[in-house]
Write an enzyme that holds these catalytic residues in place. Structure first.
Site, PDB file in Angstrom:
ATOM      1  N   ASN A   1       0.844  -1.195   0.000  1.00  0.00           N
ATOM      2  CA  ASN A   1       0.000   0.000   0.000  1.00  0.00           C
ATOM      3  C   ASN A   1       0.880   1.246   0.000  1.00  0.00           C
ATOM      4  OD1 ASN A   1       0.565   0.721   2.901  1.00  0.00           O
ATOM      5  ND2 ASN A   1      -0.441  -1.271   3.209  1.00  0.00           N
TER       6      ASN A   1
ATOM      7  N   ASP B   1      -4.652 -10.692  12.310  1.00  0.00           N
ATOM      8  CA  ASP B   1      -4.942  -9.331  12.775  1.00  0.00           C
ATOM      9  C   ASP B   1      -3.984  -9.014  13.924  1.00  0.00           C
ATOM     10  OD1 ASP B   1      -6.008  -7.021  14.029  1.00  0.00           O
ATOM     11  OD2 ASP B   1      -7.976  -7.467  13.154  1.00  0.00           O
TER      12      ASP B   1
ATOM     13  N   LEU C   1      -3.152  -6.217  15.557  1.00  0.00           N
ATOM     14  CA  LEU C   1      -3.634  -5.374  16.652  1.00  0.00           C
ATOM     15  C   LEU C   1      -4.594  -6.138  17.556  1.00  0.00           C
ATOM     16  CD1 LEU C   1      -3.807  -2.675  18.062  1.00  0.00           C
ATOM     17  CD2 LEU C   1      -5.386  -1.895  16.285  1.00  0.00           C
TER      18      LEU C   1
END
Length: 404
Positions: free
Chosen positions: A210, A308, A310
């Site tokens: 990204n 994930d 976090l």
């Protein structure tokens, strides 16, 4: 650690004979690592040339409020946002009076009104002018508004008088400027910060990633270290220097980042500012993928979810005070609040990455912080370095409240 390292200091030069000391002050500030930009009043230019201060600061000197080239980009507003500190030295009696009145008739007084950075003035004038009741009242008024007074000192003056009114020497002014940033409020706090993008390989030459530059995460790491925290920075592939006194761990993929974070636990505070890829290719091709003439114009990639990071860290038994980031292009606050609740966070920082002025790779940022009670605190647009310090102060205050 040099407290002025990479700080952005605007030096305002007023129209007094002490302006000759401003040249040495620029040198002292830069010796401590500050980035200095000079703004001169019309009177200041009568005592020292802009060319001298440009050569010493390494930056163009800003002179006029109504500069067509600068004002095309709202120059005074950009300077106001850029500054971490505005130091006016020398500050004449006239300039102090105009600051008290809120006058905005030149570039320097205008940016003082527009900035949210600390402002300090170094008075320099004849001893009788300094002792006058009006000047003393103005000095008190400025201090009540939070403007710092550096000096003046006593001694012989250019006019032959002796008394209070001399501008402090450059070395002491630079030290007092550094003291504006003295903060060790996080001494002993172990902080883990993630930054940058991740890369998920498709084959040996291609990957999914990204636009994250890592600038916000690195600014947070620097601000946290300045405040005394023991900082571990886990970063994806970026081209940024490691902040002083920060333990940096470089990773590539989301799974690499999770492993590095778990190896760095336990910690007291987790700030997850990295832009982690949600998905990765199910299979990494061992060789470069070639065009297949029989497959038409398309290439089908089967993606699977990444862990994930976090949520995983925020669910641990030794769970740290957890701060997430939400980079959204629409429904910013709604999506950020949903993420805060679903991942069991204490705070979430919401960024509108659809705005090109504050999105990925930008030097500026603006954000909102949402807490567990879904209260929103806004931080208006300014440099990422300044936003980082504001966020670290906010996190410190909430951490203290959480521990109590």
């Amino acid at each position: 650690m040099q407290r002025l390292y990479r700080k952005r200091v605007i030096l305002g030069v007023g129209g007094g004979i002490a302006a000759y000391k401003s040249a040495e002050l620029v040198r002292r500030l830069r010796d401590q690592g500050a980035d200095v930009r000079v703004v001169m009043t019309k009177g200041g230019r009568e005592f020292i040339t802009p060319l001298t201060l440009q050569a010493l600061s390494g930056n163009p000197v800003h002179l006029d409020l109504l500069d067509p080239a600068a004002e095309a980009a709202m120059g005074h507003i950009e300077l106001a946002r850029w500054a971490d500190l505005v130091l006016i030295a020398p500050a004449t009696a006239d300039l102090m009076a105009r600051l008290v009145q809120g006058v905005a008739d030149d570039l320097l007084t205008t940016l003082v009104l527009a900035t949210d950075a600390p402002v300090a003035v170094a008075p320099a004038m004849n001893q009788a002018m300094w002792g006058d009741a009006a000047t003393q009242a103005n000095a008190i008024a400025l201090q009540k508004r939070g403007i710092r007074l550096f000096g003046p000192a006593a001694g012989s003056q250019a006019c032959g008088d002796v008394g209070m009114g001399r501008m402090l020497e450059a070395e002491e002014l630079a030290q007092r400027a550094a003291d504006c940033f003295e903060s060790r409020a996080l001494d002993g706090v172990r902080m883990l910060i993630t930054a940058g993008p991740t890369q998920e390989n498709i084959d040996p030459v291609r990957y999914i990633t990204n636009h994250s530059s890592g600038k916000m995460g690195f600014a947070l790491a620097e601000a946290a270290a300045e405040a005394g925290a023991q900082v571990t920075l886990v970063t994806g592939p970026v081209h940024l220097p490691t902040p002083d006194r920060v333990n940096r761990i470089d990773v590539v993929s989301a799974r690499d980042m999770l492993a590095a974070c778990e190896a760095s636990m336990p910690c007291d505070v987790l700030i997850a500012s990295a832009a982690v890829a949600d998905y990765r290719p199910e299979v990494i091709a061992p060789h470069k993928l070639k065009k297949d003439p029989t497959s038409g114009d398309g290439l089908l990639l089967q993606l699977v979810r990444n862990p994930d990071i976090l949520a995983t860290l925020a669910q641990r038994p030794d769970r740290p005070f957890s701060v997430g980031f939400a980079a959204e292009t629409e429904n910013l606050i709604e999506y950020a609040a949903r993420k805060l609740q679903s991942k069991n966070l204490d705070l979430i920082v919401a960024n509108d990455v659809a705005n090109p002025n504050i999105g990925f790779n930008s030097e500026d940022n603006a954000c909102s912080v949402i807490d567990r009670e879904l209260h929103e605190t806004r931080f208006p647009q300014t440099s990422k370095a300044k936003i980082a310090r504001q966020l670290i102060d906010f996190i410190r205050e909430r951490l203290t409240r959480h521990q109590d």
